[in-house]
Design an enzyme around this catalytic site. Structure first.
Site, mmCIF file in Angstrom:
data_model
loop_
_atom_site.group_PDB
_atom_site.id
_atom_site.type_symbol
_atom_site.label_atom_id
_atom_site.label_comp_id
_atom_site.label_asym_id
_atom_site.label_seq_id
_atom_site.Cartn_x
_atom_site.Cartn_y
_atom_site.Cartn_z
ATOM 1 N N SER A 191 0.786 -1.209 -0.250
ATOM 2 C CA SER A 191 0.076 0.086 0.135
ATOM 3 C C SER A 191 0.855 1.312 0.089
ATOM 4 O O SER A 191 1.447 1.758 -0.735
ATOM 5 C CB SER A 191 -0.952 -0.206 1.279
ATOM 6 O OG SER A 191 -1.903 0.776 1.247
ATOM 7 N N HIS A 209 -8.269 -4.931 -0.855
ATOM 8 C CA HIS A 209 -7.026 -4.277 -0.597
ATOM 9 C C HIS A 209 -6.087 -5.222 0.199
ATOM 10 O O HIS A 209 -4.990 -5.083 0.122
ATOM 11 C CB HIS A 209 -7.357 -2.908 0.119
ATOM 12 C CG HIS A 209 -5.953 -2.001 0.452
ATOM 13 N ND1 HIS A 209 -5.340 -1.779 -0.422
ATOM 14 C CD2 HIS A 209 -5.108 -1.824 1.373
ATOM 15 C CE1 HIS A 209 -4.202 -1.113 -0.194
ATOM 16 N NE2 HIS A 209 -4.199 -0.996 1.041
#
Length: 702
Positions: A558, A673
């Site tokens: 991320s 995610h």
């Protein structure tokens, strides 16, 4: 030298797609479900699997990773403590998506929980024809019989919220249902909800989150819910909050103006919302004893007193509800080496987990008659990672996990004035006596000492090294047991260290290891300090003989994708391999992609020339240059990631491949995610990444 996995021919698939702007020839890869983009993804996935799946040991590592992840000897952590019961989500080989279950608090605390299954997520998905992924439940106090259950299709941030009855074990017929969206929903009372969701045109912020909070009464259509508050289009989001203080429920609304600033409002009546006196950059934590608890992120002068950044303060709620702006009182101020990480209230105790030079400590705080707060340190193992797993209100008990890189997790029930009792202790999954773990400090470019943890075999000589780091969003990277290090890839760290290599967890600036100042040091125009810190750790490994230039791998997820992307473009001489999970890479366009606009408080606004001036210096996608030999990179991500756009990794992979660099790529169709939707995918990824590191760094240490 290996040929590039991604050839120019493979990158430029022959299609009849419309031309793309010359300044970004890979813009078409931002079409998430586009036919051309998905065809390219499938081609890359196959090329990567063809290269790695057949390597020696791949199947053994995949099988072992799956066995570790599915092992029924795992901590059954409390998802929530609801009155006299504890809930938990349990995942194993037979329940990939999980069992949501409940046991009495007494049986759980005694280490002998008597579980009753409430929802079998796998069975529910099969029955309803949905790929449900569990997103949690919010149960209505003080009865705790009705819950708002959140389920995501495929693991995206968007979910469906449905009312569930614990007593019947069924969804409530005709009960509350909030359709699929990125919603924030909580109970206001037994017959009304506070709902922030997608209400149609103009109801979302530019970050893609809801900006309108409504009060929805039972038995009425959601479309008729009454608006309580509206944020601005340019805000990040609006979120409802409810907190129990004994049997009193307080309802609040948070208006997130940026990622790091917000306004907190108290609902002081059916039609009255009062702004609280919290500073815009303070973080709401909980309520206890009629007081709102918050953590300061900058120093505060109020009521003739000074409060330092990182301190916990309290405000009387009755005064706020009456429309007054009371001064805060000091609850706890951390020392220079400390950072307060977690705060949670039971009925009479405020539980505080702090870091001290990145080691965990747990404190129990009480307010006494003179308005001061006493502290009692809980007798848990030193030099460990400690996490508050949950608190039991009326019992004034906390559940805390304690672990280290070589020490398996133990869950304790903790009460002031008593020795902690073991609820569950995991057996060792490997022989820790073969390894050493050290905390070391590197010196960054500006002289700052950067801590890192190093694990390797006893008597180890120079070997390949793997550094994992994050460096953003106040998120501290604390050392946990090697079977579950922060890769979203299960036991990769263990596999790597067992082969005689060095595994490193770096605590670089941008995180929260030393409180607000550690984070602020790498904000916006100072982002380069995070990259300098990572380089300093790598160079320290070289200086001390742990590893050598070109034999060091770096890993980040991320925000960590920005980190490792910048690192590979800045120091291709230093690193030998790069792992980038769900990464941010194109910082010119990030604020226009999915939730990207919400992070401008962290990185800056690339549409402002003065801010793009510093972002452009490190943005990975824009800084890949032809004629430079970059280290091999493995990108892993999910098509269903609705937080960080998959276009970041796709475009970065294409650009590196275009210039003749070796790139591996694996994009899951589900998982959101967090990438993997179940343990099978996590285990497969662990084996792929281990094979990648061995292939590109020469594997086992010498």
């Amino acid at each position: 030298m290996l040929r590039p996995i991604l050839s120019v021919a493979a990158l430029l698939l022959a299609t009849a797609a419309a031309p793309v702007p010359a300044e970004d020839p890979y813009l078409w890869m931002e079409e998430i479900e586009g036919e051309r983009a998905l065809a390219q993804v499938k081609d890359w996935n196959k090329a990567t699997e063809d290269q790695l799946v057949g390597t020696p040991g791949f199947e053994q590592y995949r099988t072992r990773a799956r066995a570790i992840l599915d092992d029924e000897q795992q901590i059954a952590a409390p998802e929530d403590v609801i009155g006299g019961n504890v809930t938990n989500l349990w995942r194993d080989a037979n329940h990939k998506r999980g069992l949501w279950r409940i046991a009495s608090l007494d049986s759980y605390a005694a280490g002998k929980p008597e579980w009753r299954t409430l929802i079998d997520v796998d069975a529910l998905g099969k029955a309803e024809g949905k790929s449900w992924v569990w997103h949690g439940a919010d149960c209505l106090a003080p009865e705790y019989t009705r819950c708002l259950v959140s389920l995501s299709p495929g693991g995206t941030d968007a979910d469906v919220v449905r009312e569930f009855d614990i007593t019947t074990g069924k969804f409530v017929e005709g009960g509350f249902v909030v359709p699929e969206a990125k919603s924030n929903v909580t109970w206001h009372d037994a017959d009304s909800l506070l709902v922030v969701t997608d209400y149609g045109p103009d109801s979302l912020t530019t970050s893609g989150y809801g900006r309108i909070a409504k009060l929805w009464k039972r038995g009425t259509p959601l479309a008729e819910a009454r608006t309580i508050m509206e944020g601005e289009k340019t805000d990040v989001s609006v979120a409802p909050i409810t907190a129990m203080d004994g049997d009193t429920r307080w309802s609040m609304l948070s208006r997130g103006k940026t990622f790091w600033t917000s306004e907190l409002f108290l609902m002081a009546g059916p039609d009255r919302v009062v702004k609280t006196p919290l500073p815009d950059d303070a973080d709401y934590q909980d309520v206890i004893g009629g007081r709102l608890i918050a953590k300061l992120n900058s120093a505060l002068q109020a009521g003739g007193k000074s409060f330092p950044a990182g301190a916990i303060v309290a405000y009387p709620l009755a005064e706020i509800a009456a429309g007054r702006a009371p001064a805060p009182e000091l609850v706890m101020a951390p020392s220079k080496s400390q950072a307060i990480e977690q705060v949670s209230a039971s009925d009479n105790i405020l539980w505080v987990k702090a870091l001290d030079d990145v080691s965990g400590k747990l404190f129990a705080l009480r307010r006494v008659a003179d308005g001061t707060w006493t502290q009692e340190a809980m007798p848990l193992a030193a030099n460990s990672t400690i996490s508050i797993a949950g608190v039991a209100g009326k019992a004034d008990m906390a559940f805390a996990t304690v672990e280290g890189m070589l020490t398996p997790p133990t869950l304790y029930a903790v009460k002031p004035g008593a020795a902690p009792t073991t609820v569950q202790a995991l057996p060792a999954r490997f022989d820790a006596s073969r390894f050493t773990v050290e905390q070391r400090f590197a010196t960054s470019k500006d002289g700052t000492r950067i801590p890192y943890f190093l694990v390797r075999k006893k008597g180890a000589k120079q070997a390949p090294a793997l550094i994992h780091a994050y460096g953003g969003f106040r998120a501290a990277q604390t050392p946990t047991y090697l079977t579950g290090q922060p890769y979203r890839a299960g036991p990769l760290g263990l596999f790597w260290a067992e082969e005689g290599n060095a595994y490193v967890l770096a605590n670089i600036r941008g995180g929260g290891e030393y409180g607000p100042a550690w984070h602020e040091a790498a904000l916006k125009e100072n982002r380069q300090k995070s990259f300098d810190d990572l380089h300093a750790v790598a160079e320290d490994l070289v200086r001390t003989g742990v590893s050598a230039k070109g034999r060091i791998a770096i890993s980040g997820r991320s925000n960590g994708g920005v980190l490792v992307g910048a690192a590979l473009t800045q120091r291709p001489d230093l690193y030998g391999a790069v792992i980038a999970g769900s990464p941010l890479e194109d910082m010119k366009r990030y604020s226009h992609m999915l939730a990207g606009a919400s992070w401008m408080g962290e990185y800056g606004d690339p549409d402002k020339p003065e801010e793009w001036a510093y972002i452009s210096l490190y943005s990975p996608y824009q800084n890949v240059k032809p004629g430079v030999k970059y280290p091999p990179v493995f990108f892993y991500l999910s098509t269903k990631d609705d937080r960080v756009h998959p276009g970041h990794a796709r475009k970065m992979a294409a650009r590196l491949g275009e210039y003749g660099n070796t790139v591996y790529y694996h994009e899951y169709l589900e998982g959101g995610h967090s990438v993997g939707a179940d343990h099978a995918e996590d285990a497969y990824r662990a084996a792929l990444l281990n094979a990648f590191l061995n292939k590109e760094l020469g594997g086992k240490g010498k």
